[in-house]
Design an enzyme around this catalytic site. Structure first.
Site, PDB file in Angstrom:
ATOM      1  N   MET A  97       0.681  -1.106  -0.050  1.00  0.00           N
ATOM      2  CA  MET A  97       0.207   0.179   0.425  1.00  0.00           C
ATOM      3  C   MET A  97       0.765   0.769   0.099  1.00  0.00           C
ATOM      4  SD  MET A  97      -2.868  -0.978   2.304  1.00  0.00           S
ATOM      5  CE  MET A  97      -1.563  -2.324   3.675  1.00  0.00           C
ATOM      6  N   ILE A 155       2.232  -5.381   8.238  1.00  0.00           N
ATOM      7  CA  ILE A 155       3.239  -5.057   8.474  1.00  0.00           C
ATOM      8  C   ILE A 155       3.490  -3.104   8.545  1.00  0.00           C
ATOM      9  CG2 ILE A 155       5.781  -5.089   7.389  1.00  0.00           C
ATOM     10  CD1 ILE A 155       4.308  -7.768   6.194  1.00  0.00           C
ATOM     11  N   GLY A 185       1.739   4.011   4.834  1.00  0.00           N
ATOM     12  CA  GLY A 185       2.101   3.086   3.858  1.00  0.00           C
ATOM     13  C   GLY A 185       2.440   2.273   4.694  1.00  0.00           C
ATOM     14  N   SER A 186       2.453   0.253   3.883  1.00  0.00           N
ATOM     15  CA  SER A 186       2.376  -0.614   4.555  1.00  0.00           C
ATOM     16  C   SER A 186       1.837  -1.878   3.411  1.00  0.00           C
ATOM     17  CB  SER A 186       1.583  -0.698   5.783  1.00  0.00           C
ATOM     18  OG  SER A 186       0.496  -0.146   5.799  1.00  0.00           O
ATOM     19  N   ARG A 187       1.371  -2.745   4.177  1.00  0.00           N
ATOM     20  CA  ARG A 187       1.902  -3.916   3.587  1.00  0.00           C
ATOM     21  C   ARG A 187       1.043  -5.211   4.007  1.00  0.00           C
ATOM     22  NH1 ARG A 187       7.850  -6.886   2.231  1.00  0.00           N
ATOM     23  NH2 ARG A 187       6.408  -9.124   3.429  1.00  0.00           N
TER      24      ARG A 187
END
Length: 217
Positions: A97, A155, A185-187
């Site tokens: 993302m 994450i 911001g991440s995953r």
């Protein structure tokens, strides 16, 4: 609609923007400079609002499908060893993302939460190979009769400083509903049983609660 986790940030953003607009109007005499400062203040508020947006999506639940848990880009599809819960090989699908994506995490399938754990950690960039094991993260396992146990991991990225996870062990969860939020911001990684038919390709854009990630065998 905005996500409830954004309420403090949105409130502060509104106060900051209003204060800048009023102060600039009072203390900056140069017209172009005053307008520039005020435009930046409004843009700052717009960025905060778009980050915490929470679009309502009609999800047609289907036990035979795994849906995307988040909006973003598919960056990993590979067989890996999952060492926290399964301790064996799984099929990993990861969605990255960017700051402009919707950051709501949604349940990818119907089922019962079998495991939910928060891990403090580092803040490596979300696409770093070690981010899944070393960054701040949460691990959640949902189980149903079609796919068995499926693990997803929120994450944190280099900018993210707070992961929100609503999953609690024993909960019955519904596909597409709100499972949490990751700020800035991440995953999210999905770990599926080997041999699960995958319905996406690398670099494909995924839409949370809409894009079909996998189907039953």
């Amino acid at each position: 609609m905005f996500h409830k986790e954004g309420a403090p940030s949105i409130s502060l953003g509104i106060v900051f923007t209003v204060a800048v607009l009023l102060l600039a109007d009072k203390f900056i005499d140069i017209y172009w400079l005053r307008m520039l400062v005020q435009i930046f203040a409004v843009l700052f508020l717009i960025i905060i609002l778009q980050f915490f947006r929470n679009p309502k999506r009609a999800v047609l639940t289907n036990d035979d499908l795994i849906l995307a848990p988040v909006d973003g880009k598919v960056v990993v599809i590979e067989e890996v060893y999952e060492g926290e819960y399964f301790k064996d090989k799984r099929l990993q699908v990861s969605i990255f993302m960017s700051p402009i994506n919707v950051h709501v995490t949604r349940y990818a399938m119907n089922g019962i939460v079998k495991f939910s754990k928060y891990h403090p950690g580092k803040f490596l960039v979300a696409w770093h190979p070690k981010a899944s094991e070393e960054n701040e993260r949460t691990t959640v396992v949902v189980e149903n009769d079609t796919f068995g146990a499926v693990l997803y991991r929120q994450i944190a990225g280099a900018l993210a400083r707070r992961i929100v996870n609503y999953a609690q062990e024993g909960m019955q969860v519904v596909q597409g509903t709100d499972a949490g939020f990751i700020k800035f911001g991440s995953r999210v990684d999905l770990f599926l049983p080997l041999g699960t038919p995958i319905n996406v390709v690398l670099n494909q854009k995924a839409i949370g609660g809409k894009t079909i990630i996998a189907t039953k065998k």
